[in-house]
Write an enzyme that holds these catalytic residues in place. Sequence first.
Site, PDB file in Angstrom:
ATOM      1  N   PHE B 119      43.088  19.541  -9.325  1.00  0.00           N
ATOM      2  CA  PHE B 119      42.125  20.483  -8.767  1.00  0.00           C
ATOM      3  C   PHE B 119      41.072  20.793  -9.828  1.00  0.00           C
ATOM      4  O   PHE B 119      41.308  20.583 -11.017  1.00  0.00           O
ATOM      5  CB  PHE B 119      42.844  21.778  -8.352  1.00  0.00           C
ATOM      6  CG  PHE B 119      42.650  22.126  -6.907  1.00  0.00           C
ATOM      7  CD1 PHE B 119      43.384  21.476  -5.922  1.00  0.00           C
ATOM      8  CD2 PHE B 119      41.733  23.096  -6.518  1.00  0.00           C
ATOM      9  CE1 PHE B 119      43.204  21.796  -4.589  1.00  0.00           C
ATOM     10  CE2 PHE B 119      41.554  23.419  -5.183  1.00  0.00           C
ATOM     11  CZ  PHE B 119      42.290  22.772  -4.219  1.00  0.00           C
ATOM     12  N   GLN B 239      31.210  33.353  -5.874  1.00  0.00           N
ATOM     13  CA  GLN B 239      31.407  31.904  -5.918  1.00  0.00           C
ATOM     14  C   GLN B 239      30.912  31.173  -4.671  1.00  0.00           C
ATOM     15  O   GLN B 239      31.250  31.572  -3.547  1.00  0.00           O
ATOM     16  CB  GLN B 239      32.895  31.591  -6.086  1.00  0.00           C
ATOM     17  CG  GLN B 239      33.204  30.102  -6.093  1.00  0.00           C
ATOM     18  CD  GLN B 239      34.624  29.831  -6.560  1.00  0.00           C
ATOM     19  OE1 GLN B 239      35.551  29.868  -5.783  1.00  0.00           O
ATOM     20  NE2 GLN B 239      34.780  29.586  -7.840  1.00  0.00           N
ATOM     21  N   HIS B 241      31.444  27.659  -2.957  1.00  0.00           N
ATOM     22  CA  HIS B 241      32.309  26.478  -2.995  1.00  0.00           C
ATOM     23  C   HIS B 241      31.439  25.258  -2.705  1.00  0.00           C
ATOM     24  O   HIS B 241      30.647  25.275  -1.766  1.00  0.00           O
ATOM     25  CB  HIS B 241      33.406  26.627  -1.941  1.00  0.00           C
ATOM     26  CG  HIS B 241      34.489  25.602  -2.035  1.00  0.00           C
ATOM     27  ND1 HIS B 241      34.275  24.266  -1.788  1.00  0.00           N
ATOM     28  CD2 HIS B 241      35.798  25.716  -2.366  1.00  0.00           C
ATOM     29  CE1 HIS B 241      35.413  23.605  -1.959  1.00  0.00           C
ATOM     30  NE2 HIS B 241      36.354  24.464  -2.308  1.00  0.00           N
ATOM     31  N   LEU B 251      35.031  25.343   5.218  1.00  0.00           N
ATOM     32  CA  LEU B 251      35.520  24.827   3.948  1.00  0.00           C
ATOM     33  C   LEU B 251      36.161  23.442   4.068  1.00  0.00           C
ATOM     34  O   LEU B 251      36.947  23.191   4.978  1.00  0.00           O
ATOM     35  CB  LEU B 251      36.554  25.810   3.404  1.00  0.00           C
ATOM     36  CG  LEU B 251      37.198  25.478   2.067  1.00  0.00           C
ATOM     37  CD1 LEU B 251      36.163  25.574   0.960  1.00  0.00           C
ATOM     38  CD2 LEU B 251      38.341  26.444   1.804  1.00  0.00           C
ATOM     39  N   GLU B 254      38.733  21.464  -2.161  1.00  0.00           N
ATOM     40  CA  GLU B 254      38.558  20.748  -3.412  1.00  0.00           C
ATOM     41  C   GLU B 254      39.675  19.716  -3.591  1.00  0.00           C
ATOM     42  O   GLU B 254      39.525  18.741  -4.323  1.00  0.00           O
ATOM     43  CB  GLU B 254      38.637  21.793  -4.523  1.00  0.00           C
ATOM     44  CG  GLU B 254      38.164  21.403  -5.863  1.00  0.00           C
ATOM     45  CD  GLU B 254      38.049  22.659  -6.726  1.00  0.00           C
ATOM     46  OE1 GLU B 254      37.185  23.508  -6.438  1.00  0.00           O
ATOM     47  OE2 GLU B 254      38.842  22.803  -7.663  1.00  0.00           O
ATOM     48  N   ARG B 285      33.892  25.009  -9.837  1.00  0.00           N
ATOM     49  CA  ARG B 285      33.021  25.110  -8.665  1.00  0.00           C
ATOM     50  C   ARG B 285      31.601  25.535  -8.982  1.00  0.00           C
ATOM     51  O   ARG B 285      30.652  25.049  -8.363  1.00  0.00           O
ATOM     52  CB  ARG B 285      33.650  26.092  -7.679  1.00  0.00           C
ATOM     53  CG  ARG B 285      34.911  25.534  -7.084  1.00  0.00           C
ATOM     54  CD  ARG B 285      35.643  26.538  -6.239  1.00  0.00           C
ATOM     55  NE  ARG B 285      36.826  25.907  -5.665  1.00  0.00           N
ATOM     56  CZ  ARG B 285      37.769  26.562  -5.007  1.00  0.00           C
ATOM     57  NH1 ARG B 285      37.672  27.878  -4.834  1.00  0.00           N
ATOM     58  NH2 ARG B 285      38.805  25.929  -4.509  1.00  0.00           N
ATOM     59  N   HIS B 352      31.870  31.715  -0.754  1.00  0.00           N
ATOM     60  CA  HIS B 352      33.307  31.540  -0.645  1.00  0.00           C
ATOM     61  C   HIS B 352      34.143  32.694  -1.181  1.00  0.00           C
ATOM     62  O   HIS B 352      35.096  33.117  -0.538  1.00  0.00           O
ATOM     63  CB  HIS B 352      33.681  30.254  -1.381  1.00  0.00           C
ATOM     64  CG  HIS B 352      35.096  29.815  -1.203  1.00  0.00           C
ATOM     65  ND1 HIS B 352      35.651  29.605   0.045  1.00  0.00           N
ATOM     66  CD2 HIS B 352      36.075  29.539  -2.091  1.00  0.00           C
ATOM     67  CE1 HIS B 352      36.913  29.217  -0.098  1.00  0.00           C
ATOM     68  NE2 HIS B 352      37.204  29.189  -1.381  1.00  0.00           N
ATOM     69  N   ARG B 394      35.968  31.738 -10.501  1.00  0.00           N
ATOM     70  CA  ARG B 394      37.386  31.486 -10.246  1.00  0.00           C
ATOM     71  C   ARG B 394      37.672  29.988 -10.163  1.00  0.00           C
ATOM     72  O   ARG B 394      36.888  29.245  -9.560  1.00  0.00           O
ATOM     73  CB  ARG B 394      37.805  32.148  -8.932  1.00  0.00           C
ATOM     74  CG  ARG B 394      39.226  31.824  -8.522  1.00  0.00           C
ATOM     75  CD  ARG B 394      39.663  32.606  -7.306  1.00  0.00           C
ATOM     76  NE  ARG B 394      39.033  32.202  -6.063  1.00  0.00           N
ATOM     77  CZ  ARG B 394      39.320  31.084  -5.389  1.00  0.00           C
ATOM     78  NH1 ARG B 394      40.214  30.229  -5.851  1.00  0.00           N
ATOM     79  NH2 ARG B 394      38.697  30.813  -4.258  1.00  0.00           N
TER      80      ARG B 394
END
Lengths: 232, 579
Positions: B119, B239, B241, B251, B254, B285, B352, B394
């Site tokens: 990730f 954030q 994404h 979404l 990832e 991100r 996000h 994050r």
Amino acid sequence: MQITVKIKRFDPEKDKRSRWTEYRLEANPMDRVLDVLNEIKWEQDGSLSYRRSCAHGICGSDAMLINGVNRLACKVLIKDLGNDIAIEPIRGLPVEKDLIVDMESFFDSYEAVLPYFINDDPVPAGERLQSPEEREIFDASTKCILCACCTTSCPVFWVNGRYLGPAAIVNAHRFIFDSRDRGTDQRLEVLNQPNGLWRCRTAYNCTEACPRDIPVTKAIEDVKRVLLWRTS
Amino acid sequence: MKRAHRYDVIVVGAGGAGLMAARYAAQNPNVSVAVISKLYPTRSHTGAAQGGVGAALGNITEDRPEWHAFDTIKGGDYLTDQDVAEAFAYEVIDAVYELEHMGLPFSRTPDGRIAQRKFGGHTREFGKSAVERACYAADRTGHMILQTLYQQSIKDNVTFFNEFHVLDIVIVDGECRGVVAFELATGELHTFHAKSTVIASGGNGRMFKVTSNAHALTGDLMSVVYRRGIPIEDPEFYQFHPTGLYRIGVLLTEGARGEGGILRNGSGERFMERYAPTIKDLAPRDMVSRAMYFEIRDGNGVGPDKDYIHLDLTHIDREIIESRLPDITEFARIYLGVDPVTEPVPVQPTAHYAMGGIPTNIDTEVIRDGNDTVVPGLYAAGEVACASLHGANRLGTNSLGDLIVFGRRAGVNAARFAAASPYGELPKTVQDYTHELLQRLRHGLGKEKVAHIRKELQTTMMDHASVFRTQETLSRQVEILRELKERYQSVGVEDGGQQYNTELMEAVELGFLLDNAEQLVHGALNRTESRGAHSREDYKERDDDSWLKHTLIYREGDGVRIDFKPVTLGKYEPKPRVY
């Protein structure tokens, strides 16, 4: 494209019975039915009421009867319905207002099958082991989002609201076929009752209605076989 | 008083953090617990999380919690409180095993262990290469966490108040004594008298036009506490994404890149090689979203308007795509008519996750100032809270970890406090504020429509305060928000009914969103540096000398007051962030 949306409405503070209301609006073929409902609520009639949250088929809030089929409003596009769309609340549960139904009895049936992991053995330091093959057996039934599309498309449920219904049985299946779980006997006892598993008449409506492509009828049959095996 | 309830511990919100808090509070035999949620618990947005929960189990290759802590701190561009990240990286291992013991059906390795995959920003040996740390259940890990925790709450016989919308918090003499909630089914107000209140109500992504967030995510409690004098920490760090479905923002995990997916620009180039040579498409991100915008701005986008990017999975085996990424495959097929097995998927960054939120200490106690002064009886966990684990950005999978680690801490601590404390007295006028708020909306002039103001808010926030920001765009947005708030005073609600008045609730939620936008924009305007997800084109560098500190935004009169709080540093010195 120009579309006509007929919605079966009911205002508990004004109406004795439900009534159809028609709305005309411009829509994009790629719009979701939920987008269209929002457009009506936001631009034409603020009092139109329905549940919605995630808008992409994961939260299970917006199950409705759309052109005669149970679906999630956020997971069906206008292009697949054409210019005339009819929307009603899902059947077999009391209508609270417009497209909102009382879900309590649905969740009561779900809770009745002990839809939680049962295993009182001491836990290991790490994870319990499970092979990918053992995990695969109950994969489909872990997808359930409790939207009630299946249960409220079931003709047996329409006639007998106390029938546990497909959603509850799928969730029993999710644990019965989990190699780590030890609660099968307790669950089968519930499923073997008069309003349990044996009410299913394999109409397959549930399988067709499921927005998560769970083979619901097959899951019910699998559980029937376990029950027969145990009791014979 | 109408509709009064009394529980030792009240939990607001029934997603991952709320259900975890309720479970742990209920394990204390000396307290009563209830959960209040504006949705049925299983509708909570935890269920939309896809890719995994990060924990250094080392099931695929060697991994260590200190590497996870370091990645979290670096990923947060050193605004992360390092004590929080360290505690988190150790506790999350235990918490993931605990979820498995509750029956969570993780995907499995061939030897039967919890499956893990790569990730963004998760590395071995402090940045050497990507590591398999994300524990997953196909691409519906959040769904499985939410279902599992809800199932346990049925087993534990937890009391729920579903479709109850918390509209006010009761703070008397600096301590929290409960909440006031609106019952959607009846339109009645209820008072919940509590010794401890845990806020776990989620995020605020609906202030932006393109978002992965559910309609319900309107930042309610971030506004409710703000109106009652509690500041919001670091709201400018929001954030985006990288891979939202083009235009609609749904979404795509990832994990798709974790399984080998590649981002390509209009000429088919794997452009992330230029921006993050070591981990490429698996950079954090904030960096990937910016890189995508740079490509689009330089004319390297895809499509007739060159305004999107391609997520390419076509080189991955169909079987892997269908088995490990079934949901996102279906999203692309349904919503864009694109089959990821054979065609690249059009994507764009999507709003996000709020890194900021209600400030708490490491024990999830809400604090009210830069000196860490605790608000007795008030706790917060999950996206609504800011501990600060995520700092300025994050890492993927750390939101689910956050829910279970800090949800658990909140439950334990809230119950312990409640067991040792008496009920404080409630004022007789406890519902007056909420009653007036609703009356004002019900009897508003109706000159303005909620939907129109909300749409303008979402569009302008996207244009002026999303991935890139400048003094000019942010100042303009301050003015726009002032005007929108003014217009909000004359909105009306057509539905005069009491039962299931969802229109009234949307009007209330718009007020909350406007507060959230105000917090974000003022924080962003004030912070004259670029750090993590906060990217100022007029201040392109990170400035540790002036800005290695948390923002605290207070409401004051019609405006805001800004204060600061030091970052808890530790063994990792802030360094330039390269991947």
